[in-house]
Design an enzyme around this catalytic site. Structure first.
Site, mmCIF file in Angstrom:
data_model
loop_
_atom_site.group_PDB
_atom_site.id
_atom_site.type_symbol
_atom_site.label_atom_id
_atom_site.label_comp_id
_atom_site.label_asym_id
_atom_site.label_seq_id
_atom_site.Cartn_x
_atom_site.Cartn_y
_atom_site.Cartn_z
ATOM 1 N N SER A 145 30.090 44.301 32.133
ATOM 2 C CA SER A 145 30.702 43.688 33.300
ATOM 3 C C SER A 145 29.654 42.963 34.143
ATOM 4 O O SER A 145 29.048 42.005 33.702
ATOM 5 C CB SER A 145 31.461 44.742 34.095
ATOM 6 O OG SER A 145 32.211 44.159 35.131
ATOM 7 N N ASP A 290 33.191 37.404 37.671
ATOM 8 C CA ASP A 290 32.010 38.105 37.199
ATOM 9 C C ASP A 290 31.841 37.800 35.708
ATOM 10 O O ASP A 290 32.674 37.095 35.119
ATOM 11 C CB ASP A 290 32.107 39.608 37.502
ATOM 12 C CG ASP A 290 33.170 40.311 36.670
ATOM 13 O OD1 ASP A 290 34.118 39.639 36.205
ATOM 14 O OD2 ASP A 290 33.071 41.541 36.497
ATOM 15 N N ASP A 292 32.326 39.128 32.758
ATOM 16 C CA ASP A 292 33.382 39.340 31.765
ATOM 17 C C ASP A 292 34.747 38.940 32.306
ATOM 18 O O ASP A 292 35.766 39.156 31.652
ATOM 19 C CB ASP A 292 33.398 40.780 31.259
ATOM 20 C CG ASP A 292 33.849 41.789 32.296
ATOM 21 O OD1 ASP A 292 33.534 41.592 33.488
ATOM 22 O OD2 ASP A 292 34.500 42.795 31.926
ATOM 23 N N ASP A 294 36.808 39.917 34.559
ATOM 24 C CA ASP A 294 37.900 40.796 34.969
ATOM 25 C C ASP A 294 37.967 40.930 36.495
ATOM 26 O O ASP A 294 38.912 41.505 37.027
ATOM 27 C CB ASP A 294 37.816 42.170 34.296
ATOM 28 C CG ASP A 294 36.601 42.988 34.692
ATOM 29 O OD1 ASP A 294 35.682 42.433 35.334
ATOM 30 O OD2 ASP A 294 36.563 44.187 34.348
#
Length: 553
Positions: A145, A290, A292, A294
């Protein structure tokens, strides 16, 4: 130390990665006992949805051995419920992510399961969506992440497309413990690499979001060196929005994240480049994902320049939009016990159901009761799951879907001659000004966190920020029907308005996190800006007193 050397030798004998073998050989050759203890004196715990840690050799690092063991444990647990089941595997653009994803596919297919591998690095919510779309038994995303470049991680979803919760997480962890040498695992090579139709299915599902009909909005965007750009641009184009201006220095995936200290939109300075781009292009809205994708961050123009919105402010705005554009008395809006209490008021004003959960989307997705139709869920850490009359397309936080709805909200406001800042002021007049802030204390020694929590439990402060502590809830005892969790909630009294402090250890980082909220009324004709200043002063007083009470800040 001889035990650690024996463990290192066994690791070397089964490690398939030349990089980590070379690293470990160099450590052994140099007699670096501290480095050896750091890698073999502990191990990464399979906890908050999976694994996350620094790349390197040994059980306390993310590497191919750790990943293959995790995949074998997951396979064992999946086969218990679904012997012929399948697992969707996604990955981001971090160092080793694609390799870890392919190792996972090899272990799963070697265990007799089906494996669907995404075609390239893609946003995490694409995998979460595909778990349900393909009827899979589970899903895996190789991602850390918004962690620093040296990290990677392993996030696991169950058949409902949501992150795993107890007891499944503990059962997978126990199955991992039972895995032997990874060089003795049967490996397959017959997994399926999904095509572009999988991404198209995700994008089509986003078309059911409550986007309204306004489209005239100028956006400045950054994927923050991550994987969100291409999918978000396609989503905006499909929905009829103009193409955003994209920060060139952060447009391409780069696992070293060279332009930011931490690739997290919440971190100071992380959004500087996109704010400068917005100022130079006359944008109406800033959107940042961010790495990734999500999570989703927003910033808006004000008379004093561009202002990043807090996760709670974005949550309240998105909730209002969703509830305005959906119907049905079975609708449910959910947030966590550390997020702003404003969502409760917004939900009540719209006549919809409301629930609070423990921190994290794995808990948000389990909130509510039978018959509830969740149309919105959020956590203050920039995570949002946005739905429409058909419910939620993704049972996890989705930075792409949230960005789409944010664009629709900003376009609608622009058409009506307003800004998102105006909408925030209107909410404050209706529900009171809910101002939130955080105090996070990072430590090297995790015992400092447990010691601080023990002190607060044994000798809690009688006053914080000039307000008397009216009540204290120990979340470890379970409150309001929620599962027990390590945390404390202080409710504070005052002459005007209310306040709350929640203190808990982070589930993913060596941090003690404190969530502060002050709620002040806005009188008839009162300038919201003045109330906002008063709230910020109250938050600063709270921050100072909480820091002193912790003995760490």
């Amino acid at each position: 130390m001889s035990d650690l050397r024996d463990a290192a030798a066994e690791w070397l004998s089964q490690d398939p990665d030349p990089d980590t073998r070379a690293e470990l050989k160099a450590i052994l050759s140099a007699g670096d006992d501290a480095a050896l203890a750091s890698r073999f004196g502990a191990r990464l715990e399979f906890g908050t949805a999976g694994l996350r840690g620094e790349l390197g050799a040994g059980p306390n690092r993310m590497n191919r051995v750790t990943v293959m063991r995790a995949a074998a444990g997951l396979a064992a647990r999946v086969r218990r419920d679904a012997p012929d089941g399948g697992v969707v595997i996604g990955y981001d653009a971090r160092h080793k992510s694609e390799l870890f994803a392919r190792d996972t596919a090899a272990v799963l297919t070697g265990a007799g399961l089906r494996a669907w591998l995404l075609p390239r690095p893609l946003p995490t919510p694409v995998t979460a969506f595909l778990v349900r779309e393909l009827g899979a038994a589970a899903g895996v995303v190789v991602t850390a992440s918004h962690n620093p470049p040296r990290d990677n991680g392993y996030k696991v979803y169950w058949n409902d497309g949501a992150q795993i919760v107890p007891p499944v997480d503990a059962e997978i962890s126990a199955a991992i413990d039972a895995v032997g040498r990874v060089d003795e695992l049967p490996l397959g090579d017959d997994w399926t690499v999904l095509g572009e139709d999988a991404v198209q299915a995700y994008l089509a599902a986003l078309g059911d979001l409550p986007l309204g009909d306004a489209r005239d909005v100028r956006i400045a965007y950054t994927p923050m060196h991550g994987v969100g750009r291409d999918v978000l641009l396609r989503a905006l184009d499909r929905a009829g929005f103009p193409a955003p201006a994209v920060v060139g220095e952060q447009a391409e995936p780069d696992p070293d994240f060279p332009t930011v200290a931490f690739p997290n939109p919440e971190e100071p300075g992380a959004m500087d480049l996109v704010l400068a781009l917005a100022a130079g292009t006359g944008a109406d809205l800033v959107i940042a994902n961010d790495p990734d994708a999500d999570r989703c961050a927003l910033a808006v123009p004000t008379a004093d320049g561009w202002r990043p919105l807090t996760g709670d402010e974005v949550g309240a705005l998105l909730a209002e939009h969703v509830l305005r554009h959906t119907t049905g008395d079975d609708r449910l809006a959910v947030t966590t016990i550390v997020s702003s209490s404003l969502l409760r008021s917004v939900a009540a004003a719209h006549g919809v159901r409301f629930a609070e959960s423990l921190t994290g989307f794995k808990w948000i997705m389990k909130a509510g009761a039978a018959g509830d139709r969740m149309v919105f869920g959020y956590e203050e850490a920039l995570g949002y799951s946005v739905g429409g009359d058909a419910g939620l397309p993704v049972h996890d936080k989705d930075g792409i879907g949230a960005a789409l709805v944010a664009a629709a909200l900003a376009a609608e406001a622009r058409r009506d001659g307003r800004t998102l800042a105006d909408l925030l002021d209107e909410q404050a007049r209706r529900h009171g000004l809910h101002a939130t802030a955080q105090l996070s204390v990072r430590v090297q020694d995790l015992r400092l966190i447990s010691d601080a929590m023990a002190r607060l439990r044994s000798a809690p402060p009688a006053e914080l920020g000039g307000r008397a502590v009216a009540s204290l809830d120990d979340l470890a005892e379970g409150v309001d029907g929620l599962p027990p969790t390590d945390g404390l909630r202080f409710r504070l009294a005052g002459d005007e308005g209310s306040a709350r402090v929640v203190i808990r250890p982070s589930g993913t980082e060596p941090k003690l996190k404190c969530y502060l909220e002050v709620v002040l009324p806005v009188g008839e004709g009162e300038d919201v800006a003045n109330v906002r200043k008063a709230a910020q002063a109250a938050l600063e007083a709270l921050r100072k007193d909480v820091g002193r009470a912790l003995g760490l800040a």
